[in-house]
Write a protein that holds these residues in place. Structure first.
Motif, PDB file in Angstrom:
ATOM      1  N   GLY A 148      20.334 -77.207 -21.331  1.00  0.00           N
ATOM      2  CA  GLY A 148      20.967 -77.049 -22.632  1.00  0.00           C
ATOM      3  C   GLY A 148      20.882 -78.263 -23.519  1.00  0.00           C
ATOM      4  O   GLY A 148      20.746 -79.395 -23.050  1.00  0.00           O
ATOM      5  N   GLY A 149      20.989 -78.003 -24.813  1.00  0.00           N
ATOM      6  CA  GLY A 149      21.057 -79.080 -25.786  1.00  0.00           C
ATOM      7  C   GLY A 149      22.487 -79.456 -26.119  1.00  0.00           C
ATOM      8  O   GLY A 149      22.767 -80.557 -26.596  1.00  0.00           O
ATOM      9  N   THR A 150      23.411 -78.530 -25.904  1.00  0.00           N
ATOM     10  CA  THR A 150      24.834 -78.764 -26.148  1.00  0.00           C
ATOM     11  C   THR A 150      25.611 -78.290 -24.931  1.00  0.00           C
ATOM     12  O   THR A 150      25.529 -77.116 -24.555  1.00  0.00           O
ATOM     13  N   VAL A 151      26.331 -79.200 -24.305  1.00  0.00           N
ATOM     14  CA  VAL A 151      27.128 -78.872 -23.119  1.00  0.00           C
ATOM     15  C   VAL A 151      28.537 -79.383 -23.374  1.00  0.00           C
ATOM     16  O   VAL A 151      28.750 -80.578 -23.558  1.00  0.00           O
ATOM     17  N   VAL A 152      29.518 -78.462 -23.401  1.00  0.00           N
ATOM     18  CA  VAL A 152      30.899 -78.852 -23.679  1.00  0.00           C
ATOM     19  C   VAL A 152      31.810 -78.277 -22.603  1.00  0.00           C
ATOM     20  O   VAL A 152      31.808 -77.063 -22.346  1.00  0.00           O
ATOM     21  N   HIS A 153      32.579 -79.147 -21.975  1.00  0.00           N
ATOM     22  CA  HIS A 153      33.585 -78.716 -21.005  1.00  0.00           C
ATOM     23  C   HIS A 153      34.808 -78.267 -21.788  1.00  0.00           C
ATOM     24  O   HIS A 153      35.508 -79.081 -22.392  1.00  0.00           O
ATOM     25  N   GLN A 154      35.091 -76.965 -21.759  1.00  0.00           N
ATOM     26  CA  GLN A 154      36.136 -76.392 -22.615  1.00  0.00           C
ATOM     27  C   GLN A 154      37.518 -76.394 -21.973  1.00  0.00           C
ATOM     28  O   GLN A 154      38.523 -76.234 -22.681  1.00  0.00           O
ATOM     29  N   GLY A 155      37.587 -76.568 -20.658  1.00  0.00           N
ATOM     30  CA  GLY A 155      38.885 -76.548 -19.996  1.00  0.00           C
ATOM     31  C   GLY A 155      38.772 -76.014 -18.588  1.00  0.00           C
ATOM     32  O   GLY A 155      37.703 -76.075 -17.971  1.00  0.00           O
ATOM     33  N   GLY A 156      39.869 -75.472 -18.078  1.00  0.00           N
ATOM     34  CA  GLY A 156      39.933 -75.002 -16.709  1.00  0.00           C
ATOM     35  C   GLY A 156      39.220 -73.681 -16.488  1.00  0.00           C
ATOM     36  O   GLY A 156      38.498 -73.186 -17.365  1.00  0.00           O
ATOM     37  N   PRO A 157      39.390 -73.078 -15.327  1.00  0.00           N
ATOM     38  CA  PRO A 157      38.710 -71.823 -15.010  1.00  0.00           C
ATOM     39  C   PRO A 157      38.951 -70.749 -16.077  1.00  0.00           C
ATOM     40  O   PRO A 157      40.089 -70.522 -16.499  1.00  0.00           O
ATOM     41  N   GLY A 158      37.866 -70.109 -16.499  1.00  0.00           N
ATOM     42  CA  GLY A 158      37.935 -69.071 -17.529  1.00  0.00           C
ATOM     43  C   GLY A 158      37.746 -69.579 -18.943  1.00  0.00           C
ATOM     44  O   GLY A 158      37.486 -68.787 -19.858  1.00  0.00           O
ATOM     45  N   ALA A 159      37.865 -70.895 -19.152  1.00  0.00           N
ATOM     46  CA  ALA A 159      37.760 -71.425 -20.516  1.00  0.00           C
ATOM     47  C   ALA A 159      36.346 -71.275 -21.083  1.00  0.00           C
ATOM     48  O   ALA A 159      36.171 -71.086 -22.290  1.00  0.00           O
ATOM     49  N   GLY A 160      35.337 -71.370 -20.205  1.00  0.00           N
ATOM     50  CA  GLY A 160      33.975 -71.161 -20.679  1.00  0.00           C
ATOM     51  C   GLY A 160      33.787 -69.743 -21.174  1.00  0.00           C
ATOM     52  O   GLY A 160      33.192 -69.511 -22.238  1.00  0.00           O
ATOM     53  N   GLN A 161      34.295 -68.761 -20.423  1.00  0.00           N
ATOM     54  CA  GLN A 161      34.164 -67.363 -20.828  1.00  0.00           C
ATOM     55  C   GLN A 161      34.946 -67.070 -22.106  1.00  0.00           C
ATOM     56  O   GLN A 161      34.478 -66.310 -22.972  1.00  0.00           O
ATOM     57  N   ARG A 162      36.097 -67.657 -22.265  1.00  0.00           N
ATOM     58  CA  ARG A 162      36.867 -67.429 -23.494  1.00  0.00           C
ATOM     59  C   ARG A 162      36.150 -68.037 -24.697  1.00  0.00           C
ATOM     60  O   ARG A 162      36.167 -67.473 -25.799  1.00  0.00           O
ATOM     61  N   ARG A 180      13.945 -70.722 -23.346  1.00  0.00           N
ATOM     62  CA  ARG A 180      12.576 -71.235 -23.238  1.00  0.00           C
ATOM     63  C   ARG A 180      12.493 -72.699 -23.648  1.00  0.00           C
ATOM     64  O   ARG A 180      11.751 -73.486 -23.057  1.00  0.00           O
ATOM     65  N   ARG A 181      13.241 -73.074 -24.659  1.00  0.00           N
ATOM     66  CA  ARG A 181      13.171 -74.441 -25.184  1.00  0.00           C
ATOM     67  C   ARG A 181      14.088 -75.411 -24.453  1.00  0.00           C
ATOM     68  O   ARG A 181      14.014 -76.623 -24.670  1.00  0.00           O
ATOM     69  N   GLY A 182      14.971 -74.910 -23.616  1.00  0.00           N
ATOM     70  CA  GLY A 182      15.936 -75.781 -22.939  1.00  0.00           C
ATOM     71  C   GLY A 182      16.984 -76.319 -23.880  1.00  0.00           C
ATOM     72  O   GLY A 182      17.505 -77.425 -23.671  1.00  0.00           O
ATOM     73  N   THR A 183      17.343 -75.514 -24.901  1.00  0.00           N
ATOM     74  CA  THR A 183      18.293 -75.969 -25.920  1.00  0.00           C
ATOM     75  C   THR A 183      19.546 -75.115 -25.958  1.00  0.00           C
ATOM     76  O   THR A 183      20.237 -75.072 -26.978  1.00  0.00           O
ATOM     77  N   LEU A 184      19.852 -74.416 -24.889  1.00  0.00           N
ATOM     78  CA  LEU A 184      21.022 -73.548 -24.863  1.00  0.00           C
ATOM     79  C   LEU A 184      22.312 -74.326 -25.131  1.00  0.00           C
ATOM     80  O   LEU A 184      22.411 -75.525 -24.829  1.00  0.00           O
ATOM     81  N   SER A 185      23.275 -73.630 -25.695  1.00  0.00           N
ATOM     82  CA  SER A 185      24.639 -74.148 -25.751  1.00  0.00           C
ATOM     83  C   SER A 185      25.371 -73.628 -24.518  1.00  0.00           C
ATOM     84  O   SER A 185      25.406 -72.426 -24.277  1.00  0.00           O
ATOM     85  N   ILE A 186      25.922 -74.542 -23.740  1.00  0.00           N
ATOM     86  CA  ILE A 186      26.570 -74.187 -22.475  1.00  0.00           C
ATOM     87  C   ILE A 186      28.063 -74.484 -22.594  1.00  0.00           C
ATOM     88  O   ILE A 186      28.457 -75.606 -22.906  1.00  0.00           O
ATOM     89  N   ALA A 238      30.135 -70.893 -16.806  1.00  0.00           N
ATOM     90  CA  ALA A 238      29.345 -71.658 -17.780  1.00  0.00           C
ATOM     91  C   ALA A 238      28.398 -70.745 -18.549  1.00  0.00           C
ATOM     92  O   ALA A 238      27.175 -70.875 -18.469  1.00  0.00           O
ATOM     93  N   PRO A 239      28.940 -69.784 -19.305  1.00  0.00           N
ATOM     94  CA  PRO A 239      28.077 -68.907 -20.085  1.00  0.00           C
ATOM     95  C   PRO A 239      27.312 -69.684 -21.147  1.00  0.00           C
ATOM     96  O   PRO A 239      27.702 -70.803 -21.514  1.00  0.00           O
ATOM     97  N   VAL A 240      26.236 -69.072 -21.616  1.00  0.00           N
ATOM     98  CA  VAL A 240      25.334 -69.769 -22.526  1.00  0.00           C
ATOM     99  C   VAL A 240      25.134 -68.970 -23.798  1.00  0.00           C
ATOM    100  O   VAL A 240      25.319 -67.751 -23.846  1.00  0.00           O
ATOM    101  N   SER A 241      24.701 -69.663 -24.846  1.00  0.00           N
ATOM    102  CA  SER A 241      24.295 -69.033 -26.100  1.00  0.00           C
ATOM    103  C   SER A 241      22.993 -69.672 -26.555  1.00  0.00           C
ATOM    104  O   SER A 241      22.755 -70.858 -26.306  1.00  0.00           O
ATOM    105  N   GLY A 242      22.187 -68.881 -27.238  1.00  0.00           N
ATOM    106  CA  GLY A 242      20.895 -69.373 -27.711  1.00  0.00           C
ATOM    107  C   GLY A 242      19.765 -68.413 -27.417  1.00  0.00           C
ATOM    108  O   GLY A 242      18.647 -68.582 -27.889  1.00  0.00           O
ATOM    109  N   GLY A 243      20.047 -67.374 -26.615  1.00  0.00           N
ATOM    110  CA  GLY A 243      19.082 -66.317 -26.385  1.00  0.00           C
ATOM    111  C   GLY A 243      17.827 -66.771 -25.669  1.00  0.00           C
ATOM    112  O   GLY A 243      17.767 -67.854 -25.069  1.00  0.00           O
TER     113      GLY A 243
END
Length: 280
Positions: free
Chosen positions: A144-158, A118-124, A108-113
């Motif tokens: 996070g402010g945006t949480v999307v299940h992208q698929g099976g194992p490894g899909a978050g990293q891709r 700090r704001r709790g608004t990461l994209s996960i 479940a990598p994140v974006s938003g720095g």
């Protein structure tokens, strides 16, 4: 980022047992009610969920598969979550290792720095099995402010690779645009007022270009870590038979920035490298 994220979980009423390689970095969290664990194994033992966010794939592997890793716990938690930007193949391997111990693993990598943390608004961006994702959703919603299940194992990293390809292009363009505006005799701040709300608008323009213009090159995200991310992206693209010249160019520039001693600076310090190149 991890400290901010853990702080949000404390504020939401979660009980935290934490481990960092440098205990001093956990002082604030410990003073706010978290308890200390001497290893990832101790932190994970009998927990409901174990969450990691570290620097590099080797760190991820050590945290979960090492002798004192989470999967070495006597009673590993039912769900492990890694929020580091890491390698998709490692995420798949960790999913398999966790399953062998009767545990689920989510990448479940994140974006938003640092700002998003700090704001709790990461994209996960989440990869893994549906039941585990549903079980951890309340935690993700805190972080996070945006949480999307992208698929099976490894899909978050891709998915995070897609994100970093986009970020690389935007950082290159932003640094070049600042150089051009300055050399052309324009006021870069007034230029930013015009372009940030138009078709060129982006998170980079809104959050990192103002730091560039203030001479603030401290890290929200380290160049050292971005070089790691771009290397992963280049290798994954090659594995798919893709030639991505923009990505390859960005990787070369950021590798040069690291060689020039900028690895501990934020990604916006690419501007310093480009300024130096104009003078050479």
């Amino acid at each position: 980022m991890g400290a901010s994220m853990a702080g949000h979980l404390l504020e939401a009423g979660h009980v935290l047992r934490i481990h960092t390689r440098t205990r001093a970095k956990a002082t604030d969290l410990l003073e706010r009610g978290a308890t200390w664990a001497d290893s990832p194994r101790d932190a994970a033992d009998s927990a409901d969920v174990a969450i990691s966010i570290v620097g590099f794939p080797d760190d991820v592997e050590a945290v979960h598969l090492g002798d004192t890793g989470t999967l070495a716990a006597d009673r590993p938690p039912p769900i492990l979550v890694d929020m580091t930007t890491s390698e998709p193949d490692l995420a798949v391997r960790l999913h398999e290792a966790a399953a062998a111990r009767g545990t689920s693993f989510l990448d479940a990598p994140v974006s938003g720095g640092d700002i998003g943390a700090r704001r709790g608004t990461l994209s996960i961006m989440v990869g893994g099995d549906d039941p585990a994702v549903a079980a951890v959703q309340p935690i993700f919603d805190v972080l996070g402010g945006t949480v999307v299940h992208q698929g099976g194992p490894g899909a978050g990293q891709r998915t995070k690779i897609v994100n970093q390809i986009l970020v690389a292009a935007s950082m290159m363009g932003a640094a070049e645009a600042v150089l051009f505006a300055t050399r052309a005799g324009l006021d870069p701040r007034r230029v930013l007022d015009s372009v940030a709300s138009g078709a060129a608008g982006s998170w980079t323009l809104s959050n990192l270009v103002p730091r560039m213009l203030e001479g603030d090159f401290e890290p929200g995200f380290f160049i050292d870590h971005f070089v790691k991310d771009l290397g992963i992206a280049v290798r994954e693209a090659r594995g798919l038979g893709l030639d991505l010249p923009g990505l390859a160019l960005a990787e070369r520039f950021y590798q040069e920035a690291r060689r020039e001693g900028l690895g501990a600076k934020g990604t916006q310090a690419l501007l310093l490298l480009m300024e130096a190149r104009q003078q050479s």
